[in-house]
Design a protein around this motif. Structure first.
Motif, PDB file in Angstrom:
ATOM      1  N   CYS A   1       0.852  -1.180   0.000  1.00 42.93           N
ATOM      2  CA  CYS A   1       0.000   0.000   0.000  1.00 42.93           C
ATOM      3  C   CYS A   1       0.896   1.242   0.000  1.00 42.93           C
ATOM      4  O   CYS A   1       2.122   1.108   0.142  1.00 42.93           O
ATOM      5  N   PRO A   2       0.340   2.451  -0.150  1.00 40.19           N
ATOM      6  CA  PRO A   2       1.182   3.654  -0.166  1.00 40.19           C
ATOM      7  C   PRO A   2       2.026   3.826   1.095  1.00 40.19           C
ATOM      8  O   PRO A   2       3.139   4.336   1.039  1.00 40.19           O
ATOM      9  N   LYS A   3       1.505   3.396   2.246  1.00 39.31           N
ATOM     10  CA  LYS A   3       2.243   3.621   3.494  1.00 39.31           C
ATOM     11  C   LYS A   3       3.542   2.825   3.533  1.00 39.31           C
ATOM     12  O   LYS A   3       4.518   3.241   4.150  1.00 39.31           O
ATOM     13  N   CYS A   4       3.580   1.667   2.870  1.00 34.49           N
ATOM     14  CA  CYS A   4       4.798   0.847   2.888  1.00 34.49           C
ATOM     15  C   CYS A   4       5.501   0.873   1.532  1.00 34.49           C
ATOM     16  O   CYS A   4       6.283  -0.028   1.218  1.00 34.49           O
ATOM     17  N   ASN A   5       5.204   1.896   0.703  1.00 31.03           N
ATOM     18  CA  ASN A   5       5.800   2.024  -0.639  1.00 31.03           C
ATOM     19  C   ASN A   5       5.528   0.796  -1.508  1.00 31.03           C
ATOM     20  O   ASN A   5       6.368   0.388  -2.309  1.00 31.03           O
ATOM     21  N   SER A   6       4.358   0.180  -1.294  1.00 32.74           N
ATOM     22  CA  SER A   6       3.905  -0.989  -2.069  1.00 32.74           C
ATOM     23  C   SER A   6       4.805  -2.210  -1.878  1.00 32.74           C
ATOM     24  O   SER A   6       4.802  -3.118  -2.708  1.00 32.74           O
ATOM     25  N   ILE A   7       5.559  -2.252  -0.775  1.00 35.66           N
ATOM     26  CA  ILE A   7       6.449  -3.384  -0.507  1.00 35.66           C
ATOM     27  C   ILE A   7       5.720  -4.481   0.271  1.00 35.66           C
ATOM     28  O   ILE A   7       5.938  -5.666   0.057  1.00 35.66           O
ATOM     29  N   GLY A   8       4.834  -4.082   1.191  1.00 35.62           N
ATOM     30  CA  GLY A   8       4.136  -5.055   2.028  1.00 35.62           C
ATOM     31  C   GLY A   8       4.755  -5.191   3.406  1.00 35.62           C
ATOM     32  O   GLY A   8       4.125  -5.721   4.327  1.00 35.62           O
ATOM     33  N   TYR A   9       5.996  -4.743   3.542  1.00 34.34           N
ATOM     34  CA  TYR A   9       6.678  -4.748   4.841  1.00 34.34           C
ATOM     35  C   TYR A   9       7.033  -3.311   5.200  1.00 34.34           C
ATOM     36  O   TYR A   9       7.323  -2.494   4.325  1.00 34.34           O
ATOM     37  N   LYS A  10       7.029  -3.011   6.492  1.00 33.26           N
ATOM     38  CA  LYS A  10       7.434  -1.671   6.943  1.00 33.26           C
ATOM     39  C   LYS A  10       8.146  -1.795   8.294  1.00 33.26           C
ATOM     40  O   LYS A  10       7.540  -2.173   9.283  1.00 33.26           O
ATOM     41  N   GLY A  11       9.436  -1.488   8.290  1.00 30.79           N
ATOM     42  CA  GLY A  11      10.217  -1.570   9.518  1.00 30.79           C
ATOM     43  C   GLY A  11      10.731  -2.973   9.773  1.00 30.79           C
ATOM     44  O   GLY A  11      10.303  -3.939   9.118  1.00 30.79           O
ATOM     45  N   ARG A  12      11.667  -3.081  10.707  1.00 30.25           N
ATOM     46  CA  ARG A  12      12.230  -4.379  11.054  1.00 30.25           C
ATOM     47  C   ARG A  12      12.226  -4.606  12.561  1.00 30.25           C
ATOM     48  O   ARG A  12      12.174  -3.664  13.345  1.00 30.25           O
ATOM     49  N   GLY A  13      12.270  -5.840  12.944  1.00 33.46           N
ATOM     50  CA  GLY A  13      12.354  -6.224  14.348  1.00 33.46           C
ATOM     51  C   GLY A  13      13.470  -7.237  14.523  1.00 33.46           C
ATOM     52  O   GLY A  13      13.959  -7.811  13.548  1.00 33.46           O
ATOM     53  N   GLY A  14      13.857  -7.462  15.757  1.00 29.84           N
ATOM     54  CA  GLY A  14      14.951  -8.392  16.024  1.00 29.84           C
ATOM     55  C   GLY A  14      14.483  -9.659  16.712  1.00 29.84           C
ATOM     56  O   GLY A  14      13.552  -9.640  17.517  1.00 29.84           O
ATOM     57  N   ILE A  15      15.107 -10.758  16.355  1.00 28.08           N
ATOM     58  CA  ILE A  15      14.923 -12.005  17.102  1.00 28.08           C
ATOM     59  C   ILE A  15      16.285 -12.436  17.630  1.00 28.08           C
ATOM     60  O   ILE A  15      17.302 -12.241  16.962  1.00 28.08           O
ATOM     61  N   MET A  16      16.302 -12.975  18.828  1.00 28.94           N
ATOM     62  CA  MET A  16      17.559 -13.324  19.476  1.00 28.94           C
ATOM     63  C   MET A  16      17.544 -14.757  20.002  1.00 28.94           C
ATOM     64  O   MET A  16      16.519 -15.252  20.459  1.00 28.94           O
ATOM     65  N   GLU A  17      18.719 -15.360  19.904  1.00 26.83           N
ATOM     66  CA  GLU A  17      18.973 -16.657  20.535  1.00 26.83           C
ATOM     67  C   GLU A  17      19.995 -16.367  21.636  1.00 26.83           C
ATOM     68  O   GLU A  17      21.128 -15.995  21.349  1.00 26.83           O
ATOM     69  N   ILE A  18      19.572 -16.476  22.883  1.00 27.27           N
ATOM     70  CA  ILE A  18      20.425 -16.059  24.001  1.00 27.27           C
ATOM     71  C   ILE A  18      20.850 -17.265  24.834  1.00 27.27           C
ATOM     72  O   ILE A  18      20.021 -18.018  25.341  1.00 27.27           O
ATOM     73  N   LEU A  19      22.172 -17.420  24.915  1.00 28.86           N
ATOM     74  CA  LEU A  19      22.754 -18.491  25.712  1.00 28.86           C
ATOM     75  C   LEU A  19      23.325 -17.861  26.989  1.00 28.86           C
ATOM     76  O   LEU A  19      24.382 -17.233  26.960  1.00 28.86           O
ATOM     77  N   LEU A  20      22.577 -17.989  28.085  1.00 29.86           N
ATOM     78  CA  LEU A  20      23.021 -17.462  29.372  1.00 29.86           C
ATOM     79  C   LEU A  20      23.956 -18.490  30.001  1.00 29.86           C
ATOM     80  O   LEU A  20      23.587 -19.650  30.181  1.00 29.86           O
ATOM     81  N   VAL A  21      25.173 -18.091  30.291  1.00 29.31           N
ATOM     82  CA  VAL A  21      26.188 -19.034  30.790  1.00 29.31           C
ATOM     83  C   VAL A  21      25.984 -19.264  32.280  1.00 29.31           C
ATOM     84  O   VAL A  21      26.285 -18.394  33.111  1.00 29.31           O
ATOM     85  N   ASN A  22      25.454 -20.439  32.609  1.00 23.25           N
ATOM     86  CA  ASN A  22      25.278 -20.832  34.010  1.00 23.25           C
ATOM     87  C   ASN A  22      26.256 -21.956  34.349  1.00 23.25           C
ATOM     88  O   ASN A  22      27.135 -22.309  33.538  1.00 23.25           O
ATOM     89  N   ASP A  23      26.117 -22.554  35.523  1.00 21.75           N
ATOM     90  CA  ASP A  23      27.064 -23.593  35.959  1.00 21.75           C
ATOM     91  C   ASP A  23      27.053 -24.801  35.021  1.00 21.75           C
ATOM     92  O   ASP A  23      28.107 -25.398  34.760  1.00 21.75           O
ATOM     93  N   VAL A  24      25.883 -25.155  34.500  1.00 22.04           N
ATOM     94  CA  VAL A  24      25.787 -26.322  33.601  1.00 22.04           C
ATOM     95  C   VAL A  24      26.558 -26.042  32.310  1.00 22.04           C
ATOM     96  O   VAL A  24      27.304 -26.905  31.815  1.00 22.04           O
ATOM     97  N   ILE A  25      26.387 -24.827  31.750  1.00 22.05           N
ATOM     98  CA  ILE A  25      27.094 -24.464  30.517  1.00 22.05           C
ATOM     99  C   ILE A  25      28.603 -24.391  30.774  1.00 22.05           C
ATOM    100  O   ILE A  25      29.413 -24.830  29.943  1.00 22.05           O
TER     101      ILE A  25
END
Length: 569
Positions: A495-519
């Protein structure tokens, strides 16, 4: 929108008294012609459009506004296409939070109000203005020298070779420059290329010389999109103009050059980092747009899931240790680190960074620019930084054993160290450092957290479309459909708001390895990335793929987009 106890004609008569016989005649004629009597009175010249606007304001209990000499801010105009404002007979006046003050010629038009509210995704506060004044303001915007790049290039299609002279230039205020219709053609083109990219919220501009053409592309939300291209005969002039703005040697065309300049446009100031590379058909230019206002002020503003946010915040709260952010180029590592630094940025904390290059200059943080040609490498800078009494140290990138060793030792001796690595997943960061020659026992003692991240494109909230569960796509990517049975799937439209791309803006996804005693115990006994990842998943780590599928469940992106940016573990 309230209404007064009087009707509209009562309000109009109060502002402009109308003789009874004239009104009676107009009312009769209006009834025969099936038109509102107010319109007929204006047409006959009995009342003026100003009188009517004041009457509407009185009746609806809203404010009238005069738009003479009014110029709306560019970011507000860009909320919709300029032609759309003209079509809707409306104009954005100001914005406060999520509330947009809107001038309308006909505030009774609920359909138009709904269209603008939907297109801008904002709450509207309406004021009334004259239709001719709204049209004049929009016409002035359309006719200014900041016309679209496509129109400018059409105007210049038949012009000959363009030359550029050397001149001094301060920080360029493009809003001012674009108001001057008599600017040299190449200046207008360069200004329009920059403005166009900023309007589209592009992160990079590519100007690529081909054999017979020049290709212009903008990177928006991580993907390159082609724009109208300047004529081949302007190629050298455009590059020369950009060199002048970056204070580079316009006569040197045989070797790569890097430069930087600042511009003011669309109501904000941004840095442009420029790289010039000689190719067989001329010099290729890539410009990175660095907009400090787009930086997240803290981790919470990155839009992370609650588990990722909690784990990252916990690691940042520790007095010493090492936090590693990993991912490919363009995955947002620098943004994440800057967000973390801004969260730690307090008067009582000495923060020093070493970067190549320094992308954003942050108040209150000491930033060191790496310069290998004079011996200022990451390792050399890091040694000096540790003699500067730092509390927090950020190393732009760990590339070699020497830098890795100093960073680990700094983490072990009471400093909080943040850095990046180029690995595909969180567990791979540990294996990579061990491959560099860091002893496992030192890593086990110093590491707080390793993280891998990707950026996905968000669906445009205005035009995204519901679809049935895409079984073929799930099957192709080996995803059990039952795990997404509760999800509502969407697809992009445009649509006009997304310049006819269909996507607008980005977000992040994370894989977080918290180092505990087991790790820690796992790292000491088995340095293989797969083994570390397996144990981490058993201890609750969510993979990039799982974090991405959560975003699909939330309806903010498509399954295809998550498959594009993640790999199966």
């Amino acid at each position: 929108m309230k209404t007064s106890k009087k009707n509209l004609m009562d309000c109009l008569r109060q502002i402009r008294p109308i003789e009874a016989d004239i009104y009676a005649e107009a009312e009769k004629e209006a009834e025969l012609g099936n038109v509102p009597v107010e319109q007929l009175l204006i047409k006959q010249g009995v009342v003026s459009d100003t009188d009517m606007a004041l009457a509407i304001a009185e009746y609806l209990e809203i404010r009238p506004i005069c738009l003479a000499n009014f110029t709306p801010e560019a970011p507000l105009i860009e909320l919709l296409e300029r032609e759309k404002w003209k079509e809707l007979r409306a104009l954005p006046i100001c914005k406060f939070g999520n509330r947009l003050t809107l001038a309308m010629a006909d505030p009774f038009d609920i359909v138009t109000r709904d269209a603008i509210a939907s297109g801008t995704d904002m709450e509207l506060v309406t004021v009334v203005a004259l239709e001719k004044e709204i049209e004049e303001v929009i016409e002035a915007l359309s006719n200014d020298a900041g016309q679209g790049l496509e129109d400018i290039l059409k105007d210049m299609a038949d012009e000959g070779e363009v030359e550029v002279g050397k001149e001094s230039i301060d920080d360029a205020n493009l809003d001012d420059l674009l108001e001057t219709a008599g600017e040299a053609p190449v200046i207008r083109v360069v200004n329009s290329i920059l403005i166009e990219a900023m309007r589209k919220q592009a992160s990079d501009i590519h100007i690529e010389p081909m054999e017979k053409t020049v290709r212009l592309r903008n990177r928006v939300d991580g993907m390159l999109y082609e724009s109208p291209s300047p004529p081949k005969n302007m190629q050298n002039a455009i590059v020369s103009r950009l060199k002048i703005m970056s204070d580079l040697d316009i006569a040197e065309r045989r070797i790569p050059q890097d430069g930087r300049f600042k511009i003011k446009a669309l109501g904000k100031e941004v840095d442009i980092r420029m790289s010039i590379l000689p190719t067989v058909h001329g010099e290729k230019v890539v410009m990175r747009i660095l907009d400090k206002t787009a930086l997240a002020p803290n981790l919470g503003a990155l839009g992370l899931d609650q588990l990722s946010l909690d784990n990252f915040s916990y690691a940042l709260a520790q007095p010493f240790g090492m936090i590693l952010v990993t991912g490919p180029t363009g995955s947002g590592k620098t943004t994440t680190l800057y967000s973390a630094l801004q969260e730690l940025n307090e008067v009582g904390t000495n923060i020093i960074t070493t970067e190549n290059p320094v992308e954003y200059q942050l108040d209150g943080i000491n930033q060191v620019q790496i310069n290998p040609t004079v011996g200022l490498t990451f390792a050399a800078a890091l040694r000096s930084i540790l003699r500067q009494d730092p509390d927090v140290v950020m190393v732009g990138e760990i590339r070699d054993k020497e830098t890795a060793t100093i960073a680990v030792e700094a983490a072990l001796t009471g400093h909080l160290v943040l850095s990046t690595l180029h690995t595909n997943d969180a567990a791979g960061a540990i294996a990579r450092l061990i491959d560099m020659g860091i002893e496992p026992f030192m890593l086990a003692s110093s590491l707080l957290l390793t993280q891998a991240q990707r950026l996905y494109r968000r669906l445009c909230p205005v035009c995204k479309k519901e679809i049935d569960i895409p079984l073929e796509t799930l099957k192709k990517n080996r995803i059990d459909p039952t795990t997404l049975a509760d999800a509502q799937f969407y697809q992009k439209t445009g649509c006009p708001k997304c310049n006819s791309i269909g996507y607008k803006g980005r977000g992040g996804i994370m894989e977080i390895l918290l180092v505990n005693d087991v790790i820690r115990k796992t790292v000491l006994n088995n340095t293989e990335a797969d083994a570390i990842a397996k144990i981490a998943i058993q201890n609750g780590m969510r993979t990039l793929r799982e974090a991405g599928l959560d975003r699909v469940r939330e309806g903010v992106t498509t399954i295809e987009e998550i498959m594009r940016v993640t790999s199966e573990h």
